[in-house]
Design an enzyme around this catalytic site. Sequence first.
Site, PDB file in Angstrom:
ATOM      1  CB  THR A  22     -13.990   6.419   4.424  1.00  0.00           C
ATOM      2  OG1 THR A  22     -12.713   5.765   4.381  1.00  0.00           O
ATOM      3  CG2 THR A  22     -13.820   7.904   4.169  1.00  0.00           C
ATOM      4  CE1 TYR A  78      -3.895   2.293   0.457  1.00  0.00           C
ATOM      5  CE2 TYR A  78      -2.563   3.333   2.155  1.00  0.00           C
ATOM      6  CZ  TYR A  78      -3.664   3.345   1.320  1.00  0.00           C
ATOM      7  OH  TYR A  78      -4.536   4.425   1.337  1.00  0.00           O
TER       8      TYR A  78
HETATM    9  P1  NAP Z   1     -13.637   4.059   0.541  1.00  0.00           P
HETATM   10  O1  NAP Z   1     -14.769   4.580   1.334  1.00  0.00           O
HETATM   11  O2  NAP Z   1     -13.313   2.612   0.594  1.00  0.00           O
HETATM   12  O3  NAP Z   1     -13.842   4.552  -0.966  1.00  0.00           O
HETATM   13  C1  NAP Z   1     -13.053   4.082  -2.022  1.00  0.00           C
HETATM   14  C2  NAP Z   1     -13.953   3.810  -3.208  1.00  0.00           C
HETATM   15  O4  NAP Z   1     -13.146   3.338  -4.309  1.00  0.00           O
HETATM   16  C3  NAP Z   1     -14.969   2.691  -2.902  1.00  0.00           C
HETATM   17  O5  NAP Z   1     -16.232   3.006  -3.426  1.00  0.00           O
HETATM   18  C4  NAP Z   1     -14.320   1.510  -3.593  1.00  0.00           C
HETATM   19  O6  NAP Z   1     -15.208   0.450  -3.906  1.00  0.00           O
HETATM   20  C5  NAP Z   1     -13.783   2.181  -4.832  1.00  0.00           C
HETATM   21  N1  NAP Z   1     -12.899   1.303  -5.590  1.00  0.00           N
HETATM   22  C6  NAP Z   1     -12.147   0.271  -5.142  1.00  0.00           C
HETATM   23  N2  NAP Z   1     -11.521  -0.325  -6.159  1.00  0.00           N
HETATM   24  C7  NAP Z   1     -11.896   0.335  -7.283  1.00  0.00           C
HETATM   25  C8  NAP Z   1     -11.599   0.174  -8.654  1.00  0.00           C
HETATM   26  N3  NAP Z   1     -10.807  -0.819  -9.100  1.00  0.00           N
HETATM   27  N4  NAP Z   1     -12.130   1.036  -9.544  1.00  0.00           N
HETATM   28  C9  NAP Z   1     -12.954   2.021  -9.119  1.00  0.00           C
HETATM   29  N5  NAP Z   1     -13.304   2.212  -7.845  1.00  0.00           N
HETATM   30  C10 NAP Z   1     -12.777   1.368  -6.933  1.00  0.00           C
HETATM   31  O7  NAP Z   1     -12.275   4.789   0.996  1.00  0.00           O
HETATM   32  P2  NAP Z   1     -11.846   6.339   1.059  1.00  0.00           P
HETATM   33  O8  NAP Z   1     -11.275   6.587   2.387  1.00  0.00           O
HETATM   34  O9  NAP Z   1     -12.919   7.224   0.566  1.00  0.00           O
HETATM   35  O10 NAP Z   1     -10.626   6.302   0.022  1.00  0.00           O
HETATM   36  C11 NAP Z   1     -10.445   7.250  -1.017  1.00  0.00           C
HETATM   37  C12 NAP Z   1      -8.962   7.384  -1.309  1.00  0.00           C
HETATM   38  O11 NAP Z   1      -8.298   7.950  -0.166  1.00  0.00           O
HETATM   39  C13 NAP Z   1      -8.248   6.072  -1.588  1.00  0.00           C
HETATM   40  O12 NAP Z   1      -7.330   6.233  -2.641  1.00  0.00           O
HETATM   41  C14 NAP Z   1      -7.509   5.788  -0.297  1.00  0.00           C
HETATM   42  O13 NAP Z   1      -6.378   4.966  -0.492  1.00  0.00           O
HETATM   43  C15 NAP Z   1      -7.160   7.188   0.145  1.00  0.00           C
HETATM   44  N6  NAP Z   1      -6.876   7.356   1.566  1.00  0.00           N
HETATM   45  C16 NAP Z   1      -7.790   7.002   2.532  1.00  0.00           C
HETATM   46  C17 NAP Z   1      -7.500   7.226   3.864  1.00  0.00           C
HETATM   47  C18 NAP Z   1      -8.472   6.898   4.974  1.00  0.00           C
HETATM   48  O14 NAP Z   1      -8.098   6.977   6.143  1.00  0.00           O
HETATM   49  N7  NAP Z   1      -9.727   6.571   4.689  1.00  0.00           N
HETATM   50  C19 NAP Z   1      -6.277   7.797   4.220  1.00  0.00           C
HETATM   51  C20 NAP Z   1      -5.368   8.128   3.237  1.00  0.00           C
HETATM   52  C21 NAP Z   1      -5.680   7.918   1.905  1.00  0.00           C
HETATM   53  P3  NAP Z   1     -15.103  -0.949  -3.049  1.00  0.00           P
HETATM   54  O15 NAP Z   1     -15.848  -0.727  -1.802  1.00  0.00           O
HETATM   55  O16 NAP Z   1     -15.712  -1.978  -3.943  1.00  0.00           O
HETATM   56  O17 NAP Z   1     -13.642  -1.229  -2.777  1.00  0.00           O
END
Ligand code: NAP
Length: 248
Positions: free
Chosen positions: A190, A155
């Site tokens: 999230t 990751y």
């Molecule tokens: P989230 O609620 O899991 O949202 C991510 C979305 O991306 C989900 O709807 C997920 O669907 C979708 N996704 C997964 N694989 C995909 C694919 N192959 N093509 C298109 N969509 C896909 O998480 P989030 O926190 O909003 O994450 C958004 C971004 O922020 C990500 O890049 C994550 O790595 C980054 N981030 C998050 C955090 C945190 O603490 N939450 C911190 C730092 C960075 P599924 O449910 O099917 O997987």
Amino acid sequence: MRLEGKVALITGASRGQGAEEAKLFSKEGAAVIATDVLDEDGKKLEAEINRDGGNCLFIHLDVSDPQQWENVISETLKVHKRIDVLVNNAGIAVWGTNDDTTEEIWDNVMDINAKGVFLGTKYVLPEMKKHGSGSIINISSVSGLRGQAGIQPVYNASKGAVRLFTKSTAVQYGQYGIRANSIHPGAIDTQMIAHTHNDREDVFKDLVPLQRIAQPIEVAYGALYLASDESSYVTGSELVIDGGLTAK
Ligand code: NAP
């Protein structure tokens, strides 16, 4: 209306940070193309935004699939004729150590988190070049800035790749008026991290100078700034939104 007249394409927009960005961008006047693999949630988001007076179209997109990218770009151009903003937000996290990382996991994480950003960038650049402007916002992470104990190193590798890919994009395409910046969220409330801490309040009090987890809207406001013309001289930069986590 900070995004009046702009067309913004957001990946992983059905829930979490992407959904917040879709709603905020829409409130600020953008036409939003929301994409994700989660069709039911995506359609609900589309309906909610349009009911509230916005302009949103949901299109299915697995970011690791080049053919689906071609389809999304062509559908977007049929409706809007241009793409001004791309938010490469879709991502997955995998918990554990390197002992837990199989080759299959490595490939899957890199395909979605890193190749997905490459493909999105590749497919929007020709359109942005035509118009001599564009803003690409890549959602990396604090995991792209440093190593961590509880998450599989793949990751971190994928998010580190996003960080430097963003800078190269900024260097190579600045001459066309295209900007590229990365956002580095810390702990955001999230689904992605919902299951990771039983007693989150205490964990974040110790780890984070602001002593709390963030809400997705707090990242969306950063993305809004980078999407808008207010950031017209900002490219190749890293916007860290982590409550001070990496300042320690
Ligand atoms: P989230 O609620 O899991 O949202 C991510 C979305 O991306 C989900 O709807 C997920 O669907 C979708 N996704 C997964 N694989 C995909 C694919 N192959 N093509 C298109 N969509 C896909 O998480 P989030 O926190 O909003 O994450 C958004 C971004 O922020 C990500 O890049 C994550 O790595 C980054 N981030 C998050 C955090 C945190 O603490 N939450 C911190 C730092 C960075 P599924 O449910 O099917 O997987």
